[in-house]
Design a protein around this motif. Structure first.
Motif, PDB file in Angstrom:
ATOM      1  N   ALA A  38       0.833  -1.203   0.000  1.00  0.00           N
ATOM      2  CA  ALA A  38       0.000   0.000   0.000  1.00  0.00           C
ATOM      3  C   ALA A  38       0.866   1.251   0.000  1.00  0.00           C
ATOM      4  O   ALA A  38       2.050   1.217   0.341  1.00  0.00           O
ATOM      5  N   LEU A  39       0.242   2.356  -0.377  1.00  0.00           N
ATOM      6  CA  LEU A  39       0.864   3.672  -0.300  1.00  0.00           C
ATOM      7  C   LEU A  39      -0.168   4.674   0.190  1.00  0.00           C
ATOM      8  O   LEU A  39      -1.368   4.523  -0.068  1.00  0.00           O
ATOM      9  N   MET A  40       0.314   5.704   0.869  1.00  0.00           N
ATOM     10  CA  MET A  40      -0.519   6.833   1.272  1.00  0.00           C
ATOM     11  C   MET A  40      -0.065   8.048   0.480  1.00  0.00           C
ATOM     12  O   MET A  40       1.128   8.367   0.440  1.00  0.00           O
ATOM     13  N   ILE A  41      -1.013   8.726  -0.158  1.00  0.00           N
ATOM     14  CA  ILE A  41      -0.714   9.943  -0.913  1.00  0.00           C
ATOM     15  C   ILE A  41      -1.366  11.112  -0.176  1.00  0.00           C
ATOM     16  O   ILE A  41      -2.583  11.114   0.039  1.00  0.00           O
ATOM     17  N   GLY A  42      -0.560  12.079   0.242  1.00  0.00           N
ATOM     18  CA  GLY A  42      -1.102  13.184   1.017  1.00  0.00           C
ATOM     19  C   GLY A  42      -0.417  14.497   0.718  1.00  0.00           C
ATOM     20  O   GLY A  42       0.288  14.640  -0.292  1.00  0.00           O
ATOM     21  N   ASP A  43      -0.608  15.457   1.626  1.00  0.00           N
ATOM     22  CA  ASP A  43      -0.023  16.781   1.409  1.00  0.00           C
ATOM     23  C   ASP A  43       0.542  17.407   2.679  1.00  0.00           C
ATOM     24  O   ASP A  43       1.092  18.504   2.619  1.00  0.00           O
ATOM     25  N   SER A  44       0.423  16.717   3.828  1.00  0.00           N
ATOM     26  CA  SER A  44       0.830  17.373   5.067  1.00  0.00           C
ATOM     27  C   SER A  44       1.263  16.373   6.133  1.00  0.00           C
ATOM     28  O   SER A  44       1.210  15.155   5.930  1.00  0.00           O
ATOM     29  N   GLN A  45       1.661  16.910   7.282  1.00  0.00           N
ATOM     30  CA  GLN A  45       2.254  16.109   8.350  1.00  0.00           C
ATOM     31  C   GLN A  45       1.368  14.968   8.850  1.00  0.00           C
ATOM     32  O   GLN A  45       1.877  13.856   9.074  1.00  0.00           O
ATOM     33  N   PRO A  46       0.060  15.163   9.054  1.00  0.00           N
ATOM     34  CA  PRO A  46      -0.750  14.032   9.517  1.00  0.00           C
ATOM     35  C   PRO A  46      -0.725  12.839   8.563  1.00  0.00           C
ATOM     36  O   PRO A  46      -0.805  11.687   9.009  1.00  0.00           O
ATOM     37  N   ASP A  47      -0.601  13.103   7.268  1.00  0.00           N
ATOM     38  CA  ASP A  47      -0.537  12.012   6.291  1.00  0.00           C
ATOM     39  C   ASP A  47       0.751  11.211   6.454  1.00  0.00           C
ATOM     40  O   ASP A  47       0.738   9.977   6.469  1.00  0.00           O
ATOM     41  N   VAL A  48       1.872  11.915   6.583  1.00  0.00           N
ATOM     42  CA  VAL A  48       3.158  11.239   6.761  1.00  0.00           C
ATOM     43  C   VAL A  48       3.184  10.484   8.084  1.00  0.00           C
ATOM     44  O   VAL A  48       3.595   9.318   8.147  1.00  0.00           O
ATOM     45  N   ALA A  49       2.738  11.137   9.149  1.00  0.00           N
ATOM     46  CA  ALA A  49       2.808  10.528  10.477  1.00  0.00           C
ATOM     47  C   ALA A  49       1.967   9.261  10.554  1.00  0.00           C
ATOM     48  O   ALA A  49       2.406   8.242  11.109  1.00  0.00           O
ATOM     49  N   SER A  50       0.769   9.305   9.998  1.00  0.00           N
ATOM     50  CA  SER A  50      -0.100   8.125  10.054  1.00  0.00           C
ATOM     51  C   SER A  50       0.451   7.002   9.187  1.00  0.00           C
ATOM     52  O   SER A  50       0.399   5.826   9.562  1.00  0.00           O
ATOM     53  N   ALA A  51       0.989   7.352   8.023  1.00  0.00           N
ATOM     54  CA  ALA A  51       1.565   6.339   7.141  1.00  0.00           C
ATOM     55  C   ALA A  51       2.763   5.664   7.800  1.00  0.00           C
ATOM     56  O   ALA A  51       2.884   4.431   7.799  1.00  0.00           O
ATOM     57  N   LYS A  52       3.657   6.461   8.374  1.00  0.00           N
ATOM     58  CA  LYS A  52       4.836   5.894   9.027  1.00  0.00           C
ATOM     59  C   LYS A  52       4.433   4.997  10.196  1.00  0.00           C
ATOM     60  O   LYS A  52       5.002   3.919  10.394  1.00  0.00           O
ATOM     61  N   ALA A  53       3.456   5.444  10.975  1.00  0.00           N
ATOM     62  CA  ALA A  53       3.004   4.642  12.114  1.00  0.00           C
ATOM     63  C   ALA A  53       2.406   3.315  11.660  1.00  0.00           C
ATOM     64  O   ALA A  53       2.478   2.314  12.378  1.00  0.00           O
ATOM     65  N   ALA A  54       1.827   3.320  10.456  1.00  0.00           N
ATOM     66  CA  ALA A  54       1.203   2.110   9.920  1.00  0.00           C
ATOM     67  C   ALA A  54       2.179   1.246   9.127  1.00  0.00           C
ATOM     68  O   ALA A  54       1.817   0.153   8.687  1.00  0.00           O
ATOM     69  N   GLY A  55       3.401   1.741   8.920  1.00  0.00           N
ATOM     70  CA  GLY A  55       4.362   1.002   8.115  1.00  0.00           C
ATOM     71  C   GLY A  55       4.092   1.080   6.630  1.00  0.00           C
ATOM     72  O   GLY A  55       4.493   0.203   5.861  1.00  0.00           O
ATOM     73  N   VAL A  56       3.424   2.160   6.217  1.00  0.00           N
ATOM     74  CA  VAL A  56       3.037   2.351   4.818  1.00  0.00           C
ATOM     75  C   VAL A  56       3.887   3.468   4.214  1.00  0.00           C
ATOM     76  O   VAL A  56       4.116   4.501   4.851  1.00  0.00           O
ATOM     77  N   GLY A  57       4.343   3.287   2.995  1.00  0.00           N
ATOM     78  CA  GLY A  57       5.083   4.336   2.311  1.00  0.00           C
ATOM     79  C   GLY A  57       4.193   5.531   2.023  1.00  0.00           C
ATOM     80  O   GLY A  57       2.974   5.394   1.872  1.00  0.00           O
ATOM     81  N   CYS A  58       4.799   6.715   1.945  1.00  0.00           N
ATOM     82  CA  CYS A  58       4.013   7.941   1.752  1.00  0.00           C
ATOM     83  C   CYS A  58       4.660   8.827   0.695  1.00  0.00           C
ATOM     84  O   CYS A  58       5.869   9.069   0.721  1.00  0.00           O
ATOM     85  N   ILE A  59       3.836   9.308  -0.225  1.00  0.00           N
ATOM     86  CA  ILE A  59       4.245  10.304  -1.212  1.00  0.00           C
ATOM     87  C   ILE A  59       3.441  11.569  -0.933  1.00  0.00           C
ATOM     88  O   ILE A  59       2.215  11.512  -0.774  1.00  0.00           O
ATOM     89  N   LEU A  60       4.125  12.701  -0.860  1.00  0.00           N
ATOM     90  CA  LEU A  60       3.453  13.975  -0.623  1.00  0.00           C
ATOM     91  C   LEU A  60       3.404  14.807  -1.895  1.00  0.00           C
ATOM     92  O   LEU A  60       4.347  14.811  -2.688  1.00  0.00           O
ATOM     93  N   LEU A  61       2.293  15.528  -2.062  1.00  0.00           N
ATOM     94  CA  LEU A  61       2.119  16.455  -3.177  1.00  0.00           C
ATOM     95  C   LEU A  61       2.228  17.876  -2.631  1.00  0.00           C
ATOM     96  O   LEU A  61       1.524  18.244  -1.687  1.00  0.00           O
ATOM     97  N   ALA A  62       3.100  18.660  -3.236  1.00  0.00           N
ATOM     98  CA  ALA A  62       3.431  19.977  -2.688  1.00  0.00           C
ATOM     99  C   ALA A  62       2.389  21.047  -2.992  1.00  0.00           C
ATOM    100  O   ALA A  62       2.519  22.180  -2.527  1.00  0.00           O
ATOM    101  N   HIS A  63       1.338  20.703  -3.745  1.00  0.00           N
ATOM    102  CA  HIS A  63       0.334  21.716  -4.085  1.00  0.00           C
ATOM    103  C   HIS A  63      -0.683  21.940  -2.966  1.00  0.00           C
ATOM    104  O   HIS A  63      -1.613  22.731  -3.125  1.00  0.00           O
TER     105      HIS A  63
END
Length: 226
Positions: A170-195
């Motif tokens: 799985a992957l998490m696609i987000g734009d801010s800190q809660p997206d990264v934090a939740s993905a990391k806590a779940a062991g899921v990779g995260c890609i952020l969009l800067a827009h």
């Protein structure tokens, strides 16, 4: 494996506000409407835009701080209810998908991926936006804090949005800190969009990859699972 099956068995979870859809215009309009109803001045969009990921109350608190207005907690709660009531009626007036979002989602589906929405927005506010923008049919599930046992940055929110696949698929696609934090806590990779609406420069948040927007996201996801 054929091109249609490159992402078979993979789940891609997307944040909503600031990732899939630019909801800022309608959110800020409703915030300023509530401020006006309470007798307070409107707030420029750039002051509050990057607080959207923190929720409606944070927007109001930021606006009040900007104007150096002290308001008792009961009054803030009253303003919050006015804000949400107005937003529920107007949330689709000016909100639009970010450039390239729909094409990317359809391409990921064509590769066999399962797509989901993982948002801290309540379900009754989320579904009308997805329906109006004709995005809802693209997703296998919509996971909001009132239909799952937790909200981002809790890992349980992301884990619910990717189930039944394992975090490595799985992957998490987000734009801010809660997206990264939740993905990391779940062991899921995260890609952020800067827009989006991050308070902190997205390059500093520790995601596996940061992209300006949807251009290149399909290729990046394929590379992650190559």
């Amino acid at each position: 494996m054929t091109i249609q099956h490159l992402l078979r068995g993979k789940t891609i979870a997307f944040d909503l506000d600031g990732t899939l859809v630019d909801t800022a215009p309608d959110l800020i309009t409703s915030m300023n409407w509530a401020m006006n109803q309470a007798g307070h001045p409107v707030t420029p969009a750039h002051i509050v835009r990057n607080r959207i990921g923190r929720g409606a109350k944070a927007l109001l608190q930021t606006a009040l701080q900007y104007h150096q207005i002290n308001v008792a907690p009961p009054q803030i709660e009253k303003m919050l209810q006015m804000f949400l009531a107005h937003y529920a009626k107007t949330s689709t007036e000016n909100s639009i998908p970010f450039a390239g979002a729909v094409a990317c989602l359809r391409a990921l589906q064509a590769h066999g991926a399962t797509l989901s929405v993982c948002t801290n927005k309540l379900e009754y506010l989320t579904l009308p936006i997805l329906q109006k923008l004709e995005l809802l049919p693209l997703f296998g599930g919509v996971f909001c804090p009132d239909n799952v046992p937790a909200k981002k940055p809790d890992a349980a929110h992301v884990l619910a949005a990717i189930a039944p696949v394992s975090p490595k698929n799985a992957l998490m696609i987000g734009d801010s800190q809660p997206d990264v934090a939740s993905a990391k806590a779940a062991g899921v990779g995260c890609i952020l969009l800067a827009h989006g609406y991050s308070e902190i420069p997205v390059a500093e948040l520790g995601a596996e990859l940061v992209l300006p927007g949807f251009d290149g996201l399909e290729a990046a996801i394929l590379h992650c699972f190559a």
